[in-house]
Design an enzyme around this catalytic site. Structure first.
Site, PDB file in Angstrom:
ATOM      1  N   ASN A 132       0.688  -1.289  -0.128  1.00 24.09           N
ATOM      2  CA  ASN A 132       0.049   0.009  -0.063  1.00 24.09           C
ATOM      3  C   ASN A 132       0.753   1.343   0.002  1.00 24.09           C
ATOM      4  O   ASN A 132       0.189   2.334   0.824  1.00 24.09           O
ATOM      5  CB  ASN A 132      -0.997  -0.053   1.233  1.00 24.09           C
ATOM      6  CG  ASN A 132      -2.063  -0.872   0.790  1.00 24.09           C
ATOM      7  OD1 ASN A 132      -2.736  -0.938  -0.424  1.00 24.09           O
ATOM      8  ND2 ASN A 132      -2.613  -1.531   1.956  1.00 24.09           N
ATOM      9  N   ASN A 154      -3.207  -0.178  -3.578  1.00 28.21           N
ATOM     10  CA  ASN A 154      -4.514  -0.318  -3.532  1.00 28.21           C
ATOM     11  C   ASN A 154      -5.293   0.512  -4.559  1.00 28.21           C
ATOM     12  O   ASN A 154      -5.214   1.749  -4.472  1.00 28.21           O
ATOM     13  CB  ASN A 154      -5.197  -0.041  -2.342  1.00 28.21           C
ATOM     14  CG  ASN A 154      -6.712  -0.569  -2.178  1.00 28.21           C
ATOM     15  OD1 ASN A 154      -7.551   0.106  -3.103  1.00 28.21           O
ATOM     16  ND2 ASN A 154      -7.125  -1.292  -1.476  1.00 28.21           N
ATOM     17  N   PRO A 155      -5.853  -0.039  -5.714  1.00 25.06           N
ATOM     18  CA  PRO A 155      -6.586   0.799  -6.723  1.00 25.06           C
ATOM     19  C   PRO A 155      -7.495   1.928  -6.217  1.00 25.06           C
ATOM     20  O   PRO A 155      -7.663   2.986  -6.835  1.00 25.06           O
ATOM     21  CB  PRO A 155      -7.124  -0.328  -7.627  1.00 25.06           C
ATOM     22  CG  PRO A 155      -7.355  -1.568  -6.705  1.00 25.06           C
ATOM     23  CD  PRO A 155      -6.416  -1.476  -5.735  1.00 25.06           C
ATOM     24  N   SER A 157      -8.419   2.878  -2.661  1.00 26.11           N
ATOM     25  CA  SER A 157      -8.087   4.023  -1.849  1.00 26.11           C
ATOM     26  C   SER A 157      -7.052   4.636  -2.178  1.00 26.11           C
ATOM     27  O   SER A 157      -6.621   5.981  -1.627  1.00 26.11           O
ATOM     28  CB  SER A 157      -8.014   3.134  -0.367  1.00 26.11           C
ATOM     29  OG  SER A 157      -6.916   2.272  -0.461  1.00 26.11           O
ATOM     30  N   SER A 243      -5.905 -10.399   3.873  1.00 24.41           N
ATOM     31  CA  SER A 243      -5.294  -9.018   3.850  1.00 24.41           C
ATOM     32  C   SER A 243      -4.097  -9.141   2.922  1.00 24.41           C
ATOM     33  O   SER A 243      -3.704 -10.132   2.518  1.00 24.41           O
ATOM     34  CB  SER A 243      -4.694  -8.645   5.189  1.00 24.41           C
ATOM     35  OG  SER A 243      -3.420  -9.405   5.301  1.00 24.41           O
ATOM     36  N   THR A 244      -3.743  -7.879   2.475  1.00 23.88           N
ATOM     37  CA  THR A 244      -2.423  -7.799   1.650  1.00 23.88           C
ATOM     38  C   THR A 244      -1.267  -8.504   2.194  1.00 23.88           C
ATOM     39  O   THR A 244      -0.494  -9.142   1.758  1.00 23.88           O
ATOM     40  CB  THR A 244      -2.118  -6.288   1.328  1.00 23.88           C
ATOM     41  OG1 THR A 244      -3.322  -5.616   1.156  1.00 23.88           O
ATOM     42  CG2 THR A 244      -1.194  -6.180   0.080  1.00 23.88           C
ATOM     43  N   GLY A 245      -1.216  -8.473   3.329  1.00 23.18           N
ATOM     44  CA  GLY A 245       0.112  -8.956   4.260  1.00 23.18           C
ATOM     45  C   GLY A 245       0.011 -10.227   4.359  1.00 23.18           C
ATOM     46  O   GLY A 245       1.208 -10.925   3.746  1.00 23.18           O
ATOM     47  N   HIS A 298     -11.052  -7.564   7.209  1.00 21.28           N
ATOM     48  CA  HIS A 298     -10.570  -8.703   7.536  1.00 21.28           C
ATOM     49  C   HIS A 298     -10.567  -9.013   9.047  1.00 21.28           C
ATOM     50  O   HIS A 298     -11.146  -8.548   9.809  1.00 21.28           O
ATOM     51  CB  HIS A 298      -8.850  -8.366   7.277  1.00 21.28           C
ATOM     52  CG  HIS A 298      -8.390  -7.865   6.020  1.00 21.28           C
ATOM     53  ND1 HIS A 298      -8.673  -8.176   4.840  1.00 21.28           N
ATOM     54  CD2 HIS A 298      -7.965  -6.378   6.008  1.00 21.28           C
ATOM     55  CE1 HIS A 298      -8.525  -7.307   3.962  1.00 21.28           C
ATOM     56  NE2 HIS A 298      -8.021  -6.315   4.435  1.00 21.28           N
TER      57      HIS A 298
HETATM   58  O1  CDP Z   1      -4.811  -3.096   2.894  1.00 19.44           O
HETATM   59  P1  CDP Z   1      -4.468  -3.755   4.174  1.00 19.44           P
HETATM   60  O2  CDP Z   1      -5.598  -3.620   5.275  1.00 19.44           O
HETATM   61  O3  CDP Z   1      -4.328  -5.389   3.886  1.00 19.44           O
HETATM   62  O4  CDP Z   1      -3.015  -3.447   4.576  1.00 19.44           O
HETATM   63  P2  CDP Z   1      -2.394  -2.270   5.264  1.00 19.44           P
HETATM   64  O5  CDP Z   1      -3.036  -1.693   6.636  1.00 19.44           O
HETATM   65  O6  CDP Z   1      -1.714  -1.123   4.390  1.00 19.44           O
HETATM   66  O7  CDP Z   1      -1.062  -3.104   5.914  1.00 19.44           O
HETATM   67  C1  CDP Z   1      -0.240  -3.877   5.333  1.00 19.44           C
HETATM   68  C2  CDP Z   1      -0.261  -5.258   5.974  1.00 19.44           C
HETATM   69  O8  CDP Z   1       0.532  -5.236   7.120  1.00 19.44           O
HETATM   70  C3  CDP Z   1      -1.559  -5.922   6.258  1.00 19.44           C
HETATM   71  O9  CDP Z   1      -2.379  -6.558   5.358  1.00 19.44           O
HETATM   72  C4  CDP Z   1      -1.430  -6.690   7.518  1.00 19.44           C
HETATM   73  O10 CDP Z   1      -1.077  -7.932   7.068  1.00 19.44           O
HETATM   74  C5  CDP Z   1      -0.142  -5.998   8.131  1.00 19.44           C
HETATM   75  N1  CDP Z   1      -0.363  -5.161   9.423  1.00 19.44           N
HETATM   76  C6  CDP Z   1      -0.172  -5.781  10.709  1.00 19.44           C
HETATM   77  O11 CDP Z   1       0.134  -7.046  10.716  1.00 19.44           O
HETATM   78  N2  CDP Z   1      -0.427  -4.981  11.604  1.00 19.44           N
HETATM   79  C7  CDP Z   1      -0.918  -3.816  11.799  1.00 19.44           C
HETATM   80  N3  CDP Z   1      -0.847  -2.931  12.911  1.00 19.44           N
HETATM   81  C8  CDP Z   1      -0.964  -3.159  10.447  1.00 19.44           C
HETATM   82  C9  CDP Z   1      -0.874  -3.999   9.313  1.00 19.44           C
END
Ligand code: CDP
Length: 324
Positions: A132, A154-155, A157, A243-245, A298
């Site tokens: 992201n 992310n396309p 957001s 999730s992306t992670g 998620h």
């Molecule tokens: O778009 P998404 O919500 O999947 O991701 P993000 O908020 O940009 O963060 C990237 C990835 O980091 C998430 O998908 C989680 O796997 C991980 N993450 C985490 O483990 N703990 C957090 N406090 C924030 C993100």
């Protein structure tokens, strides 16, 4: 007593997840870790039996036909026709190598990264995944590192709301290019989850070409690969939206011999009890857009506990320590 005091229910948690004792969990993750090569290889083989990440993760002219109808993986009833113009913008073959990378870092965006000075440790990997479009410059570098070989955008957001690329305004394009200059390699966009993602993903690719940013290439995620990974995790007890992670971690486990996770800690306190923001770049007053709130999208604590299982088996390492 300390462990009891640290039993907290994370803010991102959903009712189905048991409370997590973050104090004990953190202490466990800080113990010395050794990779179990047999277990890593076993999981790599198992995942590659479901789908070949090397050949399938990214849409290419080798895994897509000219004129093919690509099916969206969320709006499953919809398709996009890969006409000649679109087809010709795909890489000829997979940009991923046939032989695995030796060591990879997958960097989550958790605020747990801050103050741990793990930038050099992250960057010592041969290949670094990031999610992201995170900031890597200025005061962040010491904690985050600078290397970014596969960065997701992310396309909706990011490309649409944050950089407003659909407006086609020169100032917006400039702003986008200035921001993405900090990454190199692949800018991976999930262009085939929902219909609204495709046009803006294509626009991002055009902007980089127009601005001749040759160190970075926009590539599109293959919805068939995403669906195969989703099915793998559903079979293994994670049936919510991934999730992306965890998606990037799964990719890393199939194309890297050693996988190291940083910035994964989806709880609002650290293992030693300090209050944490959600992302490392959030400001204290950051408000989540309710449509993008991870609690809504998620179940990160549940995913995290799956990753902890893999850490315990020596398949990957979750880093929580202070590096230098
Ligand atoms: O778009 P998404 O919500 O999947 O991701 P993000 O908020 O940009 O963060 C990237 C990835 O980091 C998430 O998908 C989680 O796997 C991980 N993450 C985490 O483990 N703990 C957090 N406090 C924030 C993100």
């Amino acid at each position: 007593l300390l462990a009891e005091m640290l039993v907290v229910v994370a803010t991102t948690q959903q009712p189905t997840t048991a409370p997590v004792d973050v104090g004990t969990l953190g202490q466990e993750l800080l113990l010395p870790w050794q990779q179990n090569r047999t277990a890593s290889q076993h999981l790599m083989d198992e995942l590659n039996n479901c789908t070949s990440t090397q050949a399938e993760a990214i849409l290419t002219r080798a895994n897509t036909r000219n004129g093919q109808n690509i099916r969206y993986y969320i709006q499953h009833e919809k398709t996009y026709q890969a006409n000649r113009m679109f087809y010709n913008t795909l890489p000829r073959t997979s940009p991923l190598p046939q032989t695995p990378y030796r060591r990879c870092s997958v960097v989550g965006n958790g605020a747990v990264l801050l103050g741990r000075r793990c930038g050099a440790e992250i960057d010592k990997a041969d290949f670094v995944f990031r999610s992201n479009l995170p900031p890597l410059t200025g005061n962040f570098t010491r904690d985050t590192g600078r290397k970014a070989n596969w960065t997701t955008a992310n396309p909706i957001s990011q490309l649409n709301w944050r950089f407003n690329l659909l407006s086609n305004k020169p100032a917006q394009k400039e702003k986008f290019v200035r921001h993405v200059r900090q990454y190199s390699g692949l800018l991976w966009v999930s262009a085939f989850g929902v219909k609204a993602a495709t046009t803006v993903a294509i626009r991002a690719q055009r902007v980089l070409r127009e601005k001749k940013l040759s160190s970075l290439a926009v590539v599109y995620g293959n919805p068939r690969h995403f669906a195969a990974v989703r099915d793998f995790w559903a079979y293994n007890g994670l049936s919510m939206r991934l999730s992306t992670g965890i998606y990037l971690t799964t990719i890393a486990m199939t194309i890297c011999d050693e996988v190291h996770l940083f910035g994964f800690w989806p709880f609002d306190v650290s293992h030693s009890g300090e209050k944490l923001l959600y992302h490392y770049y959030d400001k204290p007053d950051t408000k989540m857009n309710p449509n993008l709130d991870p609690a809504f999208l998620h179940n990160l604590p549940k995913e995290f506990l799956k990753l902890v299982e893999l850490h315990r088996r020596g398949v990957l390492k979750i880093h929580l320590e202070t590096c230098i």
